[in-house]
Design a protein around this motif. Structure first.
Motif, PDB file in Angstrom:
ATOM      1  N   ASN A 155       1.192   3.917  -2.954  1.00  0.00           N
ATOM      2  CA  ASN A 155       0.912   5.318  -2.601  1.00  0.00           C
ATOM      3  C   ASN A 155       2.048   6.236  -3.044  1.00  0.00           C
ATOM      4  N   LEU A 156       3.286   5.802  -2.796  1.00  0.00           N
ATOM      5  CA  LEU A 156       4.431   6.645  -3.173  1.00  0.00           C
ATOM      6  C   LEU A 156       4.578   6.724  -4.688  1.00  0.00           C
ATOM      7  N   HIS A 179       1.618   9.035  -5.953  1.00  0.00           N
ATOM      8  CA  HIS A 179       1.798  10.453  -5.628  1.00  0.00           C
ATOM      9  C   HIS A 179       3.096  11.002  -6.232  1.00  0.00           C
ATOM     10  N   ARG A 189       0.842  -1.205   0.000  1.00  0.00           N
ATOM     11  CA  ARG A 189       0.000   0.000   0.000  1.00  0.00           C
ATOM     12  C   ARG A 189       0.877   1.255   0.000  1.00  0.00           C
ATOM     13  N   GLU A 190       1.940   1.207   0.816  1.00  0.00           N
ATOM     14  CA  GLU A 190       2.860   2.356   0.851  1.00  0.00           C
ATOM     15  C   GLU A 190       3.532   2.543  -0.503  1.00  0.00           C
TER      16      GLU A 190
END
Lengths: 106, 368
Positions: B53-54, B57, B49-50
């Motif tokens: 997300n990175l 974004h 998920r991280e």
């Protein structure tokens, strides 16, 4: 205003916060429903800064890690107040209607 | 950002490469500190998920203009059209892995097998010299005018052909039935025959039932496709039978399309992001660059949006042992002038974006 944005502004309403502190505060404010990831937080901060709603307060280095503290600008305070008032009007209207509904369904 | 021995920090840094360099310089350490502080003790790898997300974004940060919500949509349009064009180019290159079109000997053997009643002398078979041709000639500088100014649709896959004129020795229905049976017996995949009117009604009075219909039979075996066309004979010098032998889409075309498409989409995204970041207000050429971008998108997308419905209708209308090449779906090279003009507009926009901005990118959080 989307909920994460509202929560970030609310987190900053009690004073300057740095990244991780904002994430924690948003988690607490939302009762654990909103779990911001750092990528999301900084995209939101970039946008809020570009809109003039938040600004950098100061920098610190703690245990070799950089912390930047952000605070609400006067424009950010106004935006948060306006959104809060809008939500209050909505919740008041909803509560009023629910009160009239309850006696009929009881 | 300094080098670290912490494996988690190293992996986060790797993911932060999705952000543009200037952004990493300005915010990288702060973002990394937040990531490390938010990670529970003992974690050695970013969670999926991280990572997602990175990456998401980071790619968004590459577009700049943090206030804009539409910039992502425009970037997607750019990435998709660039991906489609580069995929089409890659498929054209991959077509070079195709074996040459059937030569006379191969064609003669197939025709003797499929159409035993028709005996084609070697001189009656016209082998294709190249895979693709425009007016029978391979693409060259001499074809630029044809390609750009209205005749781009003539650039197409070739076929080795043979035809018959005069009066058929057998009824055409019988020829079609024999050919279909021989094809099946020979291991060909035979598609349902199609029948189309030879001409439309010129005006009343007209009984559509009286219009003669042609018969088209499509088949595929290995890397060869066959198309048999039978026309109800109308004159002594009319063609009543035509056969085309061509090649199926080479296997290399599909992976080439995927790889080419992904590379082109990534390139489109990065170039759009670069220009978008450079021309953030108050850049002196922000408006001209925006206009050129709009022109480019129009010139690139309009032929695609115009062509795709026709291609879908055409594909659904008759069997296709081989799909039309990707570039034809994109309206190329019929509308190659649009593509070239769009490229010129894009290059001009990128050149203007090179002009110096009035402030440092990306936008930093203001200090007081």
């Amino acid at each position: 205003m989307r909920e994460p944005t509202y929560l970030i502004l609310t987190a900053l309403a009690s004073g300057p916060r740095y990244g991780y502190a904002i994430i924690q505060d948003v988690g607490e404010l939302s009762g654990g429903r909103t779990s911001l990831l750092p990528g999301t937080l900084y995209t939101a901060l970039d946008r809020l800064a570009a809109e003039g709603l938040v600004e950098l307060d100061r920098e610190e280095t703690v245990d070799g890690r950089l912390r930047r503290y952000y605070r609400l600008t006067p424009g950010g305070v106004t935006a948060l107040e306006a959104e809060t008032a809008r939500m209050r009007r909505l919740t008041t209207a909803a509560e009023t209607r629910l009160r009239t509904l309850r006696p009929q369904t009881a | 950002m300094p080098v670290t021995s912490d494996p988690l920090a190293r992996r986060y840094r790797r993911l932060l490469l999705c952000y543009p360099r200037a952004y990493r310089r300005a915010r990288g350490e702060e973002l990394l500190a937040t990531l490390l502080e938010a990670a529970p003790p003992g974690r050695a790898r970013p969670t999926a998920r991280e990572a997602a997300n990175l990456i998401g974004h980071g790619l968004r940060a590459r577009l700049g203009r943090p206030r804009s919500r539409s910039v992502v949509t425009w970037a997607v349009f750019t990435a998709v059209i660039c991906g489609l064009f580069t995929a089409a180019l890659a498929t054209r290159l991959a077509w070079e892995t195709s074996p040459p079109m059937p030569d006379r000997a191969e064609a003669a053997a197939i025709l003797a097998d499929v159409l035993p009643g028709q005996q084609f002398a070697p001189g009656e078979i016209y082998p294709a010299e190249t895979l693709f041709a425009i007016y029978g000639e391979p693409l060259s500088l001499n074809s630029v005018n044809d390609l750009l100014f209205g005749d781009g649709g003539e650039y197409a896959l070739t076929a080795t052909g043979a035809s018959r004129t005069g009066f058929p020795s057998l009824p055409l229905d019988q020829t079609a039935a024999v050919a279909e049976q021989r094809l099946r017996d020979g291991g060909w995949t035979v598609y349902p025959a199609t029948h189309n009117d030879m001409y439309g009604c010129a005006g009343p009075p007209c009984d559509p039932a009286t219009i003669p219909q042609d018969t088209r039979l499509f088949a595929k075996r290995g890397n060869t496709t066959l198309e048999l066309e039978l026309y109800p004979q109308q004159h002594a010098d009319s063609t009543y039978l035509a056969v085309s032998l061509s090649r199926t889409t080479p296997a290399a075309v599909w992976p080439a399309a995927v790889v080419g498409g992904l590379l082109g989409a990534a390139m489109g995204w990065l170039l759009f992001g670069w220009a978008s970041r450079r021309t953030q207000a108050p850049h002196p050429v922000r408006v001209p660059v925006n206009v050129l971008f709009g022109v480019t998108m129009g010139l690139w997308w309009l032929p695609v949006l115009f062509t795709v419905p026709f291609m879908v209708e055409h594909h659904l209308g008759e069997p296709h042992p081989r799909w039309h090449p990707l570039w034809e779906w994109l309206g190329q090279p019929v509308f190659s002038l649009f593509l070239v003009a769009g490229c010129a507009s894009a290059l001009l926009g990128l050149a203007l974006a090179l002009l110096p901005s009035r402030r440092t990118q990306p936008q930093r959080v203001a200090t007081t």
